[in-house]
Every structure is written in structure tokens, then in C-alpha cells.
Design a protein around this motif. Structure first.
Motif, mmCIF file in Angstrom:
data_model
loop_
_atom_site.group_PDB
_atom_site.id
_atom_site.type_symbol
_atom_site.label_atom_id
_atom_site.label_comp_id
_atom_site.label_asym_id
_atom_site.label_seq_id
_atom_site.Cartn_x
_atom_site.Cartn_y
_atom_site.Cartn_z
ATOM 1 N N UNK A 1 0.828 -1.210 0.000
ATOM 2 C CA UNK A 1 0.000 0.000 0.000
ATOM 3 C C UNK A 1 0.848 1.240 0.000
ATOM 4 N N UNK A 2 0.291 2.278 -0.578
ATOM 5 C CA UNK A 2 0.964 3.574 -0.646
ATOM 6 C C UNK A 2 0.064 4.618 0.004
ATOM 7 N N UNK A 3 0.650 5.455 0.828
ATOM 8 C CA UNK A 3 -0.095 6.540 1.457
ATOM 9 C C UNK A 3 0.541 7.875 1.092
ATOM 10 N N UNK A 4 -0.306 8.851 0.854
ATOM 11 C CA UNK A 4 0.139 10.226 0.645
ATOM 12 C C UNK A 4 -0.472 11.068 1.758
ATOM 13 N N UNK A 5 0.360 11.811 2.456
ATOM 14 C CA UNK A 5 -0.123 12.623 3.564
ATOM 15 C C UNK A 5 0.283 14.070 3.336
ATOM 16 N N UNK A 6 -0.733 14.926 3.225
ATOM 17 C CA UNK A 6 -0.486 16.349 3.022
ATOM 18 C C UNK A 6 -0.417 17.076 4.362
ATOM 19 N N UNK A 7 0.285 18.197 4.370
ATOM 20 C CA UNK A 7 0.331 19.070 5.542
ATOM 21 C C UNK A 7 0.612 20.497 5.077
ATOM 22 N N UNK A 8 0.344 21.450 5.963
ATOM 23 C CA UNK A 8 0.689 22.836 5.672
ATOM 24 C C UNK A 8 -0.486 23.739 5.346
ATOM 25 N N UNK A 9 -1.669 23.182 5.241
ATOM 26 C CA UNK A 9 -2.823 24.031 4.962
ATOM 27 C C UNK A 9 -3.186 24.877 6.165
ATOM 28 N N UNK A 10 -4.115 25.810 5.949
ATOM 29 C CA UNK A 10 -4.553 26.650 7.047
ATOM 30 C C UNK A 10 -5.219 27.911 6.554
ATOM 31 N N UNK A 11 -5.371 28.847 7.471
ATOM 32 C CA UNK A 11 -6.016 30.134 7.180
ATOM 33 C C UNK A 11 -4.934 31.198 7.020
ATOM 34 N N UNK A 12 -5.040 31.966 5.948
ATOM 35 C CA UNK A 12 -4.061 33.018 5.684
ATOM 36 C C UNK A 12 -4.784 34.208 5.067
ATOM 37 N N UNK A 13 -4.271 35.387 5.301
ATOM 38 C CA UNK A 13 -4.842 36.578 4.694
ATOM 39 C C UNK A 13 -4.410 36.706 3.238
ATOM 40 N N UNK A 14 -5.234 37.374 2.465
ATOM 41 C CA UNK A 14 -4.883 37.625 1.070
ATOM 42 C C UNK A 14 -3.528 38.325 0.992
ATOM 43 N N UNK A 15 -2.713 37.883 0.055
ATOM 44 C CA UNK A 15 -1.372 38.414 -0.086
ATOM 45 C C UNK A 15 -0.326 37.634 0.677
ATOM 46 N N UNK A 16 -0.766 36.733 1.529
ATOM 47 C CA UNK A 16 0.139 35.933 2.339
ATOM 48 C C UNK A 16 0.654 34.706 1.609
ATOM 49 N N UNK A 17 1.379 33.879 2.358
ATOM 50 C CA UNK A 17 2.015 32.691 1.785
ATOM 51 C C UNK A 17 1.751 31.462 2.644
ATOM 52 N N UNK A 18 1.756 30.326 1.995
ATOM 53 C CA UNK A 18 1.698 29.035 2.663
ATOM 54 C C UNK A 18 2.571 28.057 1.892
ATOM 55 N N UNK A 19 3.070 27.045 2.592
ATOM 56 C CA UNK A 19 3.836 25.988 1.947
ATOM 57 C C UNK A 19 3.196 24.650 2.275
ATOM 58 N N UNK A 20 2.752 23.961 1.250
ATOM 59 C CA UNK A 20 2.177 22.634 1.426
ATOM 60 C C UNK A 20 3.247 21.578 1.204
ATOM 61 N N UNK A 21 3.128 20.496 1.958
ATOM 62 C CA UNK A 21 4.014 19.353 1.796
ATOM 63 C C UNK A 21 3.180 18.092 1.636
ATOM 64 N N UNK A 22 3.716 17.140 0.910
ATOM 65 C CA UNK A 22 3.057 15.846 0.739
ATOM 66 C C UNK A 22 4.121 14.769 0.724
ATOM 67 N N UNK A 23 4.040 13.866 1.680
ATOM 68 C CA UNK A 23 5.004 12.781 1.782
ATOM 69 C C UNK A 23 4.346 11.459 1.408
ATOM 70 N N UNK A 24 4.995 10.737 0.523
ATOM 71 C CA UNK A 24 4.529 9.413 0.128
ATOM 72 C C UNK A 24 5.286 8.357 0.913
ATOM 73 N N UNK A 25 4.558 7.340 1.341
ATOM 74 C CA UNK A 25 5.194 6.258 2.095
ATOM 75 C C UNK A 25 4.531 4.935 1.734
#
Length: 121
Positions: A1-25
Motif C-alpha cells: 500500500x501507498x499513502x500520501x499525507x499532506x500538511x501545511x494548509x490553514x487560514x491566511x490573509x490575502x497576499x500571504x504565503x503558505x507551503x504545502x508538503x506531501x510525503x509518500x510512504x
């Protein structure tokens, strides 16, 4: 089996930044293309960005110049750096990877469960 797990989402104001990550295992022989999709309320899922094993990238027109996709092959991880976020970027972001579990079997698509990105105006 393969799993993909995302992280890094959230609430941000317009003009801001976020970094999403996804690790496969799991049982992974190799990973071909990896990508990020998103689905906003009432809309179809759409491609945001993709990256091949040879690090060739592709972006939706709506995010060009603002988002950057990258990957760390040794970690089976893909990232999405999102800058200058807009309210229309609000969506659930899903990670996708084409994974080969053995050399004898062609790659198959796997999906993460998604991470919510909310951009407030």
C-alpha cells in the motif's frame, strides 16, 4: 500500500504565503510525476501544478508566477510554495503521485486526503 499525507494548509490573509508538503510512504519502487490539485466548493477538481521525476514543471495559468512546485526525491516528498494568495485560491488541496510499487508494474495514481487552504480577503 501507498499513502500520501499532506500538511501545511490553514487560514491566511490575502497576499500571504503558505507551503504545502506531501510525503509518500509505503511500498514504493519509484515515483514518476507528482502534483497538486484543488477543489473549491461547488467546483470540479483542477490541476494546480505538476512535476515529473525529471523536475519538469507545469502550472495552471491562474497560479503561474505565484506558486512553485518542487520535490525531494530522496524523501518521496512534493512541495507547493504558494505566494501572493488570493481569495479564489481557497480550496481543498490534494496531492497526487504516480507510483510504481514494483519494476514490473506500471505506475498507478494515488491521492492524499487533502488539506484545506482558506484565504481571507
Amino acid at each position: 500500500q501507498v499513502q500520501l499525507v499532506e500538511s501545511g494548509g490553514g487560514l491566511v490573509q490575502a497576499g500571504g504565503s503558505l507551503r504545502l508538503s506531501c510525503a509518500a510512504s509505503g511500498s514504493i519502487f519509484s515515483i514518476n510525476a507528482m502534483g497538486w490539485y484543488r477543489q473549491a466548493p461547488g467546483k470540479q477538481r483542477e490541476l494546480v501544478a505538476s512535476i515529473t521525476s525529471g523536475v519538469k514543471t507545469n502550472y495552471a495559468d491562474s497560479v503561474k508566477g505565484r506558486f512553485t512546485i518542487s520535490r525531494a526525491n530522496a524523501k518521496n516528498t512534493v512541495y507547493l510554495q504558494m505566494n501572493s494568495l488570493k481569495s479564489e485560491d481557497t480550496a481543498v488541496y490534494y496531492c497526487n503521485a504516480e507510483v510504481r510499487v514494483t519494476p514490473a508494474i506500471r505506475g498507478m495514481d494515488y491521492w492524499g486526503l487533502g488539506t484545506l487552504v482558506t484565504v481571507s480577503s
